[in-house]
Design an enzyme around this catalytic site. Structure first.
Site, PDB file in Angstrom:
ATOM      1  N   SER A  71       0.912  -1.254   0.164  1.00 31.69           N
ATOM      2  CA  SER A  71       0.078  -0.032   0.095  1.00 31.69           C
ATOM      3  C   SER A  71       0.787   1.105   0.118  1.00 31.69           C
ATOM      4  CB  SER A  71      -0.772  -0.026   1.201  1.00 31.69           C
ATOM      5  OG  SER A  71      -1.476   1.213   1.537  1.00 31.69           O
ATOM      6  N   GLU A 125      -5.828 -10.498  -8.434  1.00 29.45           N
ATOM      7  CA  GLU A 125      -6.930  -9.748  -8.629  1.00 29.45           C
ATOM      8  C   GLU A 125      -7.184  -8.861 -10.012  1.00 29.45           C
ATOM      9  OE1 GLU A 125      -7.233  -7.999  -4.002  1.00 29.45           O
ATOM     10  OE2 GLU A 125      -5.983  -6.680  -5.434  1.00 29.45           O
TER      11      GLU A 125
END
Length: 484
Positions: free
Chosen positions: A276, A289
């Site tokens: 992140s 994903e």
């Protein structure tokens, strides 16, 4: 000089040319178009339709264009497509009296239909090679985890104990059907439309059988109208790729799910993850994903192709051009995603302790307990189901161990069973060992499946290699063909 428009039409507007050209995605069929041209010229010469010296010069010119590559051609959008670009380049090299004979007895309609099949069959085999490699890697991973006890889920709730090898073989089983579908689809790709002309063949004495053989096709499409208009082989391919994409997406979903802190049974390698920008502790399964999202485009591409084709009249309509970029997009997505998914599986870290912990939790062995009551007490399964269900409820309510509670419930029904047999029934590993039915999770049965699956995947490997060898032989023969 625009050899396409000089007769019937005036010059085309630049914006119209850019809007209608297919050159942006014709790179996929550049090589196929050269091969198709050479085969056609050989046939024209052998049938006595063009002279030997013209055929030799045209083939030599096509070889030169092939070596130069598409990027070195004049990609004028007013020429519409790669077919006219190559022919225009050939005329510039050899003059129209020679090169202008290339298109004798042929239309762009049967030409592009042939090119698509030539290019697609090779791309399908490339995908099949990747799938075979992936299946081999899955089998190797399964060998390591024949006795790695975990829990299986239904409704994403704990269901029954299994092994991670058994779970991996479920991936193998579904992907094997994808291989079978694509191999079967290959039969309907590898048939020749060449010689069908615009829609009604030609008055020249051509030999469709000869070009079929030269290009390595297995059969002919026997109706010329169908040959130039059908794109059902593309629909079938897109459908198969969509099914394959769904199977791959399920694997990605499970990698995401099982690598969460809550499950913590798998860890995806750092190479396939990101962090992140704000939360320094994060390890996000980005590749899995993104793969899920990319694979969803396969379904959209299939629907787009079906919609383009659903109301087209026979035979050729320019709408068909818009299916090609859809096809190549799906091919590229699948090819790239197989590599990513296989890469993640090959490097996965398996948390055996956590898997065993989950298998021991939440009553996943209750089914075998019911089965044990049936075997030992000769009672109907439905009654055993009710007894064990009641015992689970009381265990939850009283926060007591199921092994103790089930004895009390049995006494209520005047039933008695050896406690050791109850204990064995509630042991996840004993559960798994007992399930020796074909396709079951017992280490013994999994080992049998791995051996059988290995033989089958090696057979697929041989089939694919034989087809590729044939294609490479066709290419080599055509590019090096000399007219004596």
């Amino acid at each position: 000089m625009n050899i396409l428009r000089r007769g019937r039409l005036k010059n085309i507007r630049e914006d119209v040319a850019k809007y209608t050209t297919s050159l942006e995605f014709d790179k996929e069929i550049f090589e196929a178009d050269i091969l198709c041209d050479i085969a056609h010229v050989i046939m024209l010469y052998e049938q006595g339709i063009i002279k030997k010296e013209h055929a030799k010069k045209i083939i030599d010119g096509l070889r030169e264009i092939y070596k130069k590559g598409m990027e070195n051609l004049n990609l004028d959008p007013s020429l519409d497509d790669i077919h006219m670009v190559i022919e225009s380049e050939l005329i510039n090299m050899l003059g129209e009296d020679v090169a202008g004979r290339l298109h004798t007895g042929r239309s762009r309609n049967d030409q592009v239909a042939t090119d698509l099949r030539l290019a697609l069959r090779e791309r399908i085999l490339e995908i099949l090679e990747l799938l075979v490699d992936m299946l081999k890697d899955i089998l190797e991973l399964a060998k390591e985890h024949k006795e790695t006890i975990t829990v299986g889920y239904t409704h994403l709730q704990h269901a029954q104990p299994t092994t991670y090898a058994h779970h991996l073989l479920s991936y193998f089983s579904s992907l094997e059907r994808d291989i079978q579908r694509l191999l079967d689809c290959y039969k309907r790709i590898n048939i020749s439309p060449l010689g069908s002309g615009a829609l009604a063949t030609t008055g020249f004495n051509i030999s469709r059988e000869r070009t079929k053989k030269l290009l390595g096709f297995d059969a002919l499409i026997e109706n010329s109208m169908d040959a130039v208009s059908t794109r059902d082989f593309i629909l079938e391919t897109l459908s198969n790729l969509s099914i394959l994409g769904t199977n791959l997406s399920k694997i990605c979903e499970e990698l995401v799910l099982f690598s969460t802190y809550e499950f913590n049974t798998l860890e995806i390698d750092d190479a396939f993850c990101s962090t992140s920008s704000i939360m320094p502790q994060k390890k996000n399964p980005d590749v899995a994903e993104i793969a899920r999202a990319k694979l969803s485009k396969l379904n959209g591409n299939l629907i787009s192709a079906l919609t383009i084709l659903k109301a087209l009249p026979n035979t050729y309509n320019r709408d068909l051009q818009e299916i090609s970029p859809i096809l190549w997009d799906s091919i590229n997505i699948v090819r790239d995603t197989i590599k990513m998914v296989n890469g993640m599986l090959k490097t996965i870290k398996v948390n055996k302790d956590r898997m065993l912990e989950l298998a021991n939790a939440n009553y996943s062995t209750a089914t075998e307990l019911a089965d044990t009551l049936v075997r030992e007490l000769d009672i109907p399964f439905r009654k055993a189901h009710g007894i064990v269900g009641e015992a689970v409820r009381k265990s939850l309510e009283k926060k007591r161990d199921l092994e103790e509670v089930v004895v009390e419930v049995l006494e209520k029904y005047n039933l008695k069973i050896d406690k050791e047999k109850i204990k064995k029934a509630l042991n996840p590993y004993e559960n798994v060992k007992m399930r020796k039915v074909i396709g079951g999770p017992s280490p013994e049965e999994v080992e049998k499946r791995i051996k059988i699956f290995s033989e089958r995947v090696n057979n697929y490997d041989d089939i694919i290699k034989n087809k590729l060898e044939k294609i490479n032989e066709v290419k080599n023969n055509l590019i090096n063909f000399n007219i004596e």
